[in-house]
Write an enzyme that holds these catalytic residues in place. Structure first.
Site, short mmCIF file in Angstrom:
data_model
loop_
_atom_site.label_atom_id
_atom_site.label_comp_id
_atom_site.label_asym_id
_atom_site.label_seq_id
_atom_site.Cartn_x
_atom_site.Cartn_y
_atom_site.Cartn_z
N SER A 121 1.18 -1.00 -0.07
CA SER A 121 0.16 0.16 0.27
C SER A 121 0.77 1.05 0.06
CB SER A 121 -1.24 0.08 1.12
OG SER A 121 -1.20 -0.97 1.70
N HIS A 142 -2.09 -3.54 -6.69
CA HIS A 142 -3.41 -2.82 -5.04
C HIS A 142 -4.34 -3.30 -5.24
CE1 HIS A 142 -3.85 0.23 -1.91
NE2 HIS A 142 -3.24 -1.18 -1.35
N GLU A 154 -5.52 -0.57 -8.15
CA GLU A 154 -4.17 1.00 -8.23
C GLU A 154 -3.01 -0.17 -9.40
OE1 GLU A 154 -4.27 4.72 -5.81
OE2 GLU A 154 -3.38 2.58 -4.86
N ASN A 192 -5.00 5.85 -0.80
CA ASN A 192 -3.63 5.93 -0.12
C ASN A 192 -3.30 7.16 0.73
OD1 ASN A 192 -5.67 3.14 0.59
ND2 ASN A 192 -3.33 2.45 0.73
N1 LIG Z 1 -5.66 -4.16 4.80
C1 LIG Z 1 -5.80 -3.34 4.06
O1 LIG Z 1 -6.80 -2.98 3.71
C2 LIG Z 1 -4.87 -3.70 2.78
C3 LIG Z 1 -5.24 -2.76 2.07
C4 LIG Z 1 -4.73 -3.28 0.32
C5 LIG Z 1 -3.12 -3.34 0.68
N2 LIG Z 1 -2.45 -3.73 1.34
C6 LIG Z 1 -1.54 -4.42 1.47
O2 LIG Z 1 -1.22 -5.78 1.42
C7 LIG Z 1 -0.37 -6.37 2.52
C8 LIG Z 1 -0.68 -7.09 3.26
O3 LIG Z 1 -1.06 -7.26 3.91
P1 LIG Z 1 -2.72 -7.64 5.19
O4 LIG Z 1 -3.19 -5.96 5.40
O5 LIG Z 1 -3.17 -8.57 4.84
O6 LIG Z 1 -1.44 -7.57 6.14
P2 LIG Z 1 -1.96 -9.51 6.95
O7 LIG Z 1 -1.37 -9.53 8.68
O8 LIG Z 1 -3.05 -9.55 7.30
O9 LIG Z 1 -1.55 -11.02 6.06
C9 LIG Z 1 0.19 -10.83 6.32
C10 LIG Z 1 0.37 -12.35 5.79
O10 LIG Z 1 1.01 -12.64 5.56
C11 LIG Z 1 1.66 -13.54 5.92
N3 LIG Z 1 3.12 -13.86 6.25
C12 LIG Z 1 3.61 -12.90 6.94
N4 LIG Z 1 5.11 -13.99 6.46
C13 LIG Z 1 5.22 -14.16 4.94
C14 LIG Z 1 6.32 -15.51 4.84
N5 LIG Z 1 7.22 -14.81 4.88
N6 LIG Z 1 5.61 -16.22 3.11
C15 LIG Z 1 4.68 -16.49 3.10
N7 LIG Z 1 3.47 -15.80 3.96
C16 LIG Z 1 4.04 -14.85 5.05
C17 LIG Z 1 1.83 -13.87 7.25
O11 LIG Z 1 1.24 -14.90 7.99
C18 LIG Z 1 -0.18 -13.85 7.32
O12 LIG Z 1 -0.99 -14.25 7.23
C19 LIG Z 1 0.40 -4.97 2.76
O13 LIG Z 1 1.15 -4.83 2.22
C20 LIG Z 1 -0.68 -4.17 2.62
O14 LIG Z 1 0.06 -3.13 3.06
C21 LIG Z 1 -3.82 -4.19 2.98
#
Ligand SMILES: NC(=O)c1ccc[n+]([C@@H]2O[C@H](COP(=O)([O-])OP(=O)(O)OC[C@H]3O[C@@H](n4cnc5c(N)ncnc54)[C@H](O)[C@@H]3O)[C@@H](O)[C@H]2O)c1
Length: 596
Positions: A121, A142, A154, A192
């Site tokens: 993000s 994204h 995006e 964002n």
């Molecule tokens: N939460 C949101 O609203 C949102 C929206 C758009 C983009 N994002 C982006 O998406 C990405 C993930 O965010 P999230 O909110 O889903 O995080 P989250 O913490 O909910 O999930 C992350 C997952 O990655 C896994 N993980 C960690 N290390 C790993 C590895 N080495 N190999 C495989 N899996 C691994 C974890 O076990 C976890 O399940 C981030 O870059 C975030 O900025 C988040």
């Protein structure tokens, strides 16, 4: 011809990853879904099952399609399972070093032609790409939360991403039924960059006890038509993720203080209060992962309890003024069964207001929303006067005269002499300090702000502004009155912009700055906020409706009172106002409305 993607990999099955798996599998694409451990894999599998089961229960997905969807997903621990996919999307936690490590590993494991995408993000896609030997095949895709629901994607190209890769990914987005905007690699991209300053500001309001979590959220939902309030949205995003995004945007995006995470956020993350995913964040949820909010120790009392809490009985209400707001407010009170005394500066004006109220009530009758008898009863409850003396026995006065401090102060001084003790005196000001008006009387404890939104008969929100001298009884009375009007009264402190304008206008101003910097177009920015965040209108649509002059005036007030450098009005906004491009009302603002 666009590349065919028959199998994609998703790394990380948390909040975003599990949703992204669903998006691909729903559209007939095979998915290799990868996690770091068996338990994490199980959680991801359960999230996917929960989401598709809900879609079946809601009738949005046939049971057979759900089963076919699940058959397309192959779950595995470790990146080695991704050796033959056409595209990988990474959705692991928002840490640069972690993402770089994963990309280096993906570079080793995946076929040379595989496209490597990140769902980051806020981190630099460019910095992630240089961890591989194929930065020209690295791109940002994204998705928005929840990925199966939000239409926007995006697509982020770096200076080295090859144009074919960009075109292939754009075609893929179309196949997924998504709308994409393609942009360069900048902190926070479009959505964002515009959203997180607002979210952080809302957390700051909560931390400062400026208003309760319920009131902050209700204000933005009801005042701006947003699908959810900022604190509920933080819980959905995940507070750890939100913290990292803010922190990165602060460091990458010019050290704008508005992106420096509010200290409370760090404390909540440290305490394990991560939002929905941990079962508790700003709100408490039924269980981890559940969207259902349950009451906790901070849940406010019901309205009946507020009434018992010292609210005064109100039967007769005076409304002073003859403009749009006064007219709407008279109608609202009369319809709700109050006896209303309207006071204007002359019987001619009273006659006009009376006509306007009749016209509006008649519209209700024509539309079948109001019975004729109820219209007549409402009109019968209103008396029309041109002298303040008729307010001697009312229980509440609502002032809605011109937005000039000297005029309001003189009026409140007169009300102080005329009205009986115990009356609640309310001002509808949207920009003046309520305490200034209160101090024009000898009873500042009885003075509150009642900020109605235009059109008053329609808008469901009222901001109840309490000054440092307002008594709890006067606040409770104001709030209870709002409830009897069928409106939600949110209580806030006496600061420029109250809740809604203070959170809304800096965001609009930021959108203008983004346009001014030529990062994106007005159309794409509007699209991003509507399709990525569920806003009913994009920022430029809304600015043209509100009026650029009005928006500039509000933004200036905020800047002057709060001295936040980031609130400085965008030069482009000032120039458009100077040029007379004020929005729809002059047929030209950010867009040309002359042919519509
Ligand atoms: N939460 C949101 O609203 C949102 C929206 C758009 C983009 N994002 C982006 O998406 C990405 C993930 O965010 P999230 O909110 O889903 O995080 P989250 O913490 O909910 O999930 C992350 C997952 O990655 C896994 N993980 C960690 N290390 C790993 C590895 N080495 N190999 C495989 N899996 C691994 C974890 O076990 C976890 O399940 C981030 O870059 C975030 O900025 C988040």
């Amino acid at each position: 011809m666009a590349r065919d993607f028959s199998t994609v990999g998703v790394v990380g099955l948390g909040t975003m990853g599990a949703g992204i798996v669903e998006v691909f599998a729903r559209n007939g694409i095979d998915v290799v879904a990868v996690e770091i451990s068996e338990p994490a894999l199980e959680r991801g599998r359960a999230t996917l099952a929960g989401s598709t089961d809900r879609a079946v229960a809601k009738g949005k997905l046939a049971a057979a399609d759900r089963d076919a969807l699940h058959e397309r997903v192959h779950f595995a621990v470790g990146l080695d399972a991704l050796h033959s996919v056409d595209l990988v999307i990474e959705a692991v936690p928002e840490h640069l070093d972690l993402k770089q490590r994963i990309f280096a590993e993906l570079d080793r494991v995946c076929r040379p032609e595989t496209i490597l995408a990140t769902n980051t993000s806020s981190l630099s896609v460019t910095e992630i790409s240089v961890a591989t030997s194929r930065p020209n095949q690295v791109i940002g895709i994204h998705f928005f939360n929840p990925a199966p629901v939000m239409k926007l994607v995006e697509v982020v190209r770096t200076v080295v991403t090859s144009p074919e890769v960009v075109a292939d990914v754009e075609a893929l987005c179309a196949r997924l039924g998504k709308v994409d905007v393609t942009i360069n690699d900048r902190a926070g991209f479009i959505a964002n960059a515009l959203l997180f300053g607002y979210l952080n500001h809302a957390v700051g309001m909560f931390e400062a006890h400026y208003a309760t979590r319920e009131d902050i959220d209700a204000a933005m939902k009801l005042g701006c038509g947003l699908p959810m309030g900022p604190l509920a949205l933080m819980d959905l995003i995940g507070l750890d993720t939100a913290y990292e995004i803010l922190d990165t945007m602060y460091r990458r995006g010019g050290r704008d203080r508005r992106h420096a995470p509010v200290p409370l956020l760090k404390q909540m993350v440290t305490a394990g209060l991560l939002g929905r995913k941990s079962g508790r964040g700003f709100y408490t949820y039924e269980r981890p992962g559940s969207p259902v909010v349950v009451p906790d120790e901070a849940t406010p009392l019901a309205t009946e309890a507020v009434v018992a809490d010292g609210a005064r009985a109100i039967t007769k209400v005076g409304v002073v003024g003859s403009g749009t707001m006064a007219t709407g407010i008279i109608e609202v009170f009369a319809k709700a069964g109050y006896e209303v005394v309207s006071v204007t500066r002359g019987m001619e004006k009273s006659a006009k207001v009376c006509e306007a109220v009749k016209t509006s009530l008649n519209k209700g009758v024509v539309r079948g929303k109001l019975a004729e008898a109820d219209r007549d009863a409402a009109l019968g409850r209103i008396s029309w006067s041109a002298t303040l003396d008729h307010l001697a026995d009312v229980d509440l006065v609502v002032e809605a005269v011109v937005e000039e401090l000297s005029v309001k102060k003189a009026l409140f001084a007169s009300l102080d002499e005329i009205c009986k003790p115990g009356v609640v005196l309310a001002t509808t000001t949207s920009s003046l300090p309520v305490i200034d008006v209160a101090m024009a009387t000898h009873r500042p404890a009885d003075v509150v702000g009642l900020h109605f939104f235009n059109p008053a008969p329609v808008m469901p929100l009222v901001e109840v502004v309490r000054t440092i001298r307002t008594s709890p009884e006067a606040t409770a009375t104001a709030r209870a009155v709002c409830a009897t009007l069928g409106k939600t009264g949110v209580v806030c402190g006496d600061r420029s912009g109250f809740i809604v304008n203070a959170l809304l206008f800096p965001y609009l101003n930021d959108a203008v700055k983004m346009l001014e910097a030529s990062y994106s177009t007005a159309d794409d920015i509007d699209h991003a906020m509507k399709l990525g965040c569920g806003y009913p209108m994009g920022p430029f649509e809304l600015l043209d409706v509100v009026g650029l002059d009005v928006s500039l005036a509000i933004q200036r007030e905020l800047y002057l009172e709060l001295r936040e450098p980031g609130f400085a009005p965008a030069p482009l906004l000032e120039h458009l106002v100077t040029a007379g491009y004020l929005g729809r009302k002059t047929r030209r603002g950010f867009r040309d409305h002359s042919h519509r």
